[in-house]
Design a protein around this motif. Structure first.
Motif, mmCIF file in Angstrom:
data_model
loop_
_atom_site.group_PDB
_atom_site.id
_atom_site.type_symbol
_atom_site.label_atom_id
_atom_site.label_comp_id
_atom_site.label_asym_id
_atom_site.label_seq_id
_atom_site.Cartn_x
_atom_site.Cartn_y
_atom_site.Cartn_z
ATOM 1 N N SER A 108 -2.744 -12.579 -2.453
ATOM 2 C CA SER A 108 -2.429 -13.324 -3.664
ATOM 3 C C SER A 108 -2.299 -12.343 -4.817
ATOM 4 C CB SER A 108 -3.505 -14.368 -3.964
ATOM 5 O OG SER A 108 -4.760 -13.745 -4.184
ATOM 6 N N GLY A 109 -1.768 -12.831 -5.938
ATOM 7 C CA GLY A 109 -1.706 -12.016 -7.139
ATOM 8 C C GLY A 109 -0.342 -11.450 -7.472
ATOM 9 N N GLY A 110 0.641 -11.682 -6.605
ATOM 10 C CA GLY A 110 1.973 -11.190 -6.901
ATOM 11 C C GLY A 110 2.618 -11.987 -8.029
ATOM 12 N N GLY A 111 3.764 -11.506 -8.470
ATOM 13 C CA GLY A 111 4.479 -12.202 -9.527
ATOM 14 C C GLY A 111 5.550 -11.330 -10.141
ATOM 15 N N LEU A 112 6.048 -11.785 -11.279
ATOM 16 C CA LEU A 112 7.096 -11.083 -12.030
ATOM 17 C C LEU A 112 6.453 -10.380 -13.225
ATOM 18 C CD1 LEU A 112 10.082 -10.498 -12.708
ATOM 19 C CD2 LEU A 112 10.110 -12.697 -13.925
ATOM 20 N N VAL A 113 6.747 -9.101 -13.373
ATOM 21 C CA VAL A 113 6.174 -8.317 -14.467
ATOM 22 C C VAL A 113 7.226 -7.348 -14.970
ATOM 23 C CG1 VAL A 113 5.237 -6.560 -12.908
ATOM 24 C CG2 VAL A 113 4.168 -6.940 -15.150
ATOM 25 N N GLN A 114 7.147 -7.007 -16.243
ATOM 26 C CA GLN A 114 8.065 -6.034 -16.803
ATOM 27 C C GLN A 114 7.644 -4.617 -16.430
ATOM 28 O OE1 GLN A 114 8.280 -6.802 -21.046
ATOM 29 N NE2 GLN A 114 10.063 -8.132 -20.765
ATOM 30 N N ALA A 115 8.609 -3.735 -16.416
ATOM 31 C CA ALA A 115 8.310 -2.329 -16.148
ATOM 32 C C ALA A 115 7.252 -1.832 -17.128
ATOM 33 C CB ALA A 115 9.570 -1.497 -16.259
ATOM 34 N N TYR A 169 2.684 1.381 10.164
ATOM 35 C CA TYR A 169 2.361 -0.049 10.215
ATOM 36 C C TYR A 169 2.012 -0.503 11.632
ATOM 37 C CZ TYR A 169 7.201 -0.793 11.818
ATOM 38 O OH TYR A 169 8.379 -0.766 12.504
ATOM 39 N N SER A 170 2.502 0.205 12.626
ATOM 40 C CA SER A 170 2.232 -0.197 14.005
ATOM 41 C C SER A 170 0.773 0.021 14.397
ATOM 42 C CB SER A 170 3.145 0.555 14.972
ATOM 43 O OG SER A 170 2.907 1.955 14.887
ATOM 44 N N SER A 171 0.028 0.738 13.578
ATOM 45 C CA SER A 171 -1.379 0.998 13.887
ATOM 46 C C SER A 171 -2.311 -0.100 13.387
ATOM 47 C CB SER A 171 -1.809 2.342 13.277
ATOM 48 O OG SER A 171 -1.068 3.406 13.828
ATOM 49 N N TYR A 172 -1.780 -1.085 12.697
ATOM 50 C CA TYR A 172 -2.588 -2.157 12.134
ATOM 51 C C TYR A 172 -2.416 -3.422 12.974
ATOM 52 C CZ TYR A 172 -3.265 0.956 8.198
ATOM 53 O OH TYR A 172 -3.611 2.030 7.419
ATOM 54 N N HIS A 173 -3.523 -4.126 13.211
ATOM 55 C CA HIS A 173 -3.474 -5.234 14.168
ATOM 56 C C HIS A 173 -3.449 -6.611 13.537
ATOM 57 C CE1 HIS A 173 -7.750 -5.799 13.280
ATOM 58 N NE2 HIS A 173 -7.954 -4.519 13.547
ATOM 59 N N SER A 174 -3.796 -6.712 12.253
ATOM 60 C CA SER A 174 -3.832 -8.029 11.615
ATOM 61 C C SER A 174 -3.129 -7.920 10.261
ATOM 62 C CB SER A 174 -5.275 -8.498 11.408
ATOM 63 O OG SER A 174 -5.946 -8.600 12.649
ATOM 64 N N TRP A 175 -2.280 -8.906 9.950
ATOM 65 C CA TRP A 175 -1.467 -8.877 8.738
ATOM 66 C C TRP A 175 -1.558 -10.190 7.991
ATOM 67 C CZ3 TRP A 175 1.441 -4.658 7.146
ATOM 68 C CH2 TRP A 175 1.517 -3.592 8.059
ATOM 69 N N GLY A 176 -1.447 -10.089 6.680
ATOM 70 C CA GLY A 176 -1.283 -11.281 5.869
ATOM 71 C C GLY A 176 0.177 -11.687 5.819
ATOM 72 N N GLN A 177 0.442 -12.754 5.082
ATOM 73 C CA GLN A 177 1.804 -13.287 5.007
ATOM 74 C C GLN A 177 2.644 -12.600 3.934
ATOM 75 O OE1 GLN A 177 -0.725 -14.566 3.438
ATOM 76 N NE2 GLN A 177 0.086 -14.982 1.381
ATOM 77 N N GLY A 178 1.991 -11.839 3.074
ATOM 78 C CA GLY A 178 2.699 -11.106 2.036
ATOM 79 C C GLY A 178 2.739 -11.843 0.714
ATOM 80 N N THR A 179 2.868 -11.071 -0.359
ATOM 81 C CA THR A 179 3.013 -11.632 -1.698
ATOM 82 C C THR A 179 4.100 -10.847 -2.427
ATOM 83 O OG1 THR A 179 1.819 -12.267 -3.715
ATOM 84 C CG2 THR A 179 1.162 -10.189 -2.703
ATOM 85 N N GLN A 180 4.985 -11.565 -3.100
ATOM 86 C CA GLN A 180 6.143 -10.943 -3.743
ATOM 87 C C GLN A 180 5.745 -10.325 -5.089
ATOM 88 O OE1 GLN A 180 9.574 -10.731 -2.726
ATOM 89 N NE2 GLN A 180 9.674 -9.362 -4.497
ATOM 90 N N VAL A 181 6.158 -9.096 -5.281
ATOM 91 C CA VAL A 181 6.011 -8.414 -6.568
ATOM 92 C C VAL A 181 7.406 -8.041 -7.048
ATOM 93 C CG1 VAL A 181 5.180 -6.350 -7.743
ATOM 94 C CG2 VAL A 181 3.709 -7.529 -6.094
ATOM 95 N N THR A 182 7.753 -8.496 -8.236
ATOM 96 C CA THR A 182 9.054 -8.197 -8.820
ATOM 97 C C THR A 182 8.845 -7.544 -10.177
ATOM 98 O OG1 THR A 182 10.047 -10.089 -7.696
ATOM 99 C CG2 THR A 182 11.284 -9.113 -9.521
ATOM 100 N N VAL A 183 9.421 -6.357 -10.351
ATOM 101 C CA VAL A 183 9.289 -5.614 -11.593
ATOM 102 C C VAL A 183 10.665 -5.539 -12.251
ATOM 103 C CG1 VAL A 183 8.520 -3.489 -12.686
ATOM 104 C CG2 VAL A 183 7.436 -4.267 -10.565
ATOM 105 N N SER A 184 10.770 -6.114 -13.431
ATOM 106 C CA SER A 184 12.046 -6.123 -14.137
ATOM 107 C C SER A 184 12.140 -4.919 -15.082
ATOM 108 C CB SER A 184 12.201 -7.418 -14.924
ATOM 109 O OG SER A 184 11.193 -7.514 -15.917
ATOM 110 N N SER A 185 13.353 -4.447 -15.260
ATOM 111 C CA SER A 185 13.571 -3.263 -16.123
ATOM 112 C C SER A 185 13.794 -3.669 -17.570
ATOM 113 C CB SER A 185 14.761 -2.470 -15.607
ATOM 114 O OG SER A 185 15.898 -3.276 -15.575
#
Length: 122
Positions: A7-14, A106-122
């Motif tokens: 959690s914690g992803g989102g849109l942020v300015q550079a 990445y192949s050395s890791y056995h458990s993964w989350g679903q991911g969270t999007q981080v977008t950085v605008s210029s």
């Protein structure tokens, strides 16, 4: 195995900051080294940071060294990624992962989350 939720992803300015969290289920979380990876569209998943089970050793990709900080709170079953001075090239889906040893693959890791999007605008 352990279940992971980011959690914690989102849109942020550079130049801005975000803190990602990765909550784990299971009593064995504190025994696992943890990593953060990211994947931008059309690119391979790449290593970002790694922390050992006790939090005393950390490793970073050169591209984020000095800007990102990985940490963990084993009492809360959570690993964090504090991201400062964000750049547009940091835009990606960020994943946390549990492994058995330090690795940048990445192949050395056995458990993964679903991911969270981080977008950085210029």
């Amino acid at each position: 195995q352990v279940q992971l939720v980011e959690s914690g992803g989102g849109l942020v300015q550079a130049g801005g900051s975000l803190r990602l969290s990765c909550a784990a289920s299971g009593r064995t979380f504190s025994t696992y080294p943890m990593g953060w990876f990211r994947q931008a569209p059309g690119k391979e998943r790449e290593f970002v940071a790694h922390i050992n089970w006790s939090g005393t050793l950390t490793y970073y990709a050169d591209s984020v060294k000095g800007r990102f900080t990985i940490s963990r709170d084993n009492a809360k079953n959570t690993v964090y990624l504090q991201m400062n001075s964000l750049k547009p090239e940091d835009t990606a889906v960020y994943y946390c992962a549990a492994g058995n040893a330090y690795s940048r693959s990445y192949s050395s890791y056995h458990s993964w989350g679903q991911g969270t999007q981080v977008t950085v605008s210029s």
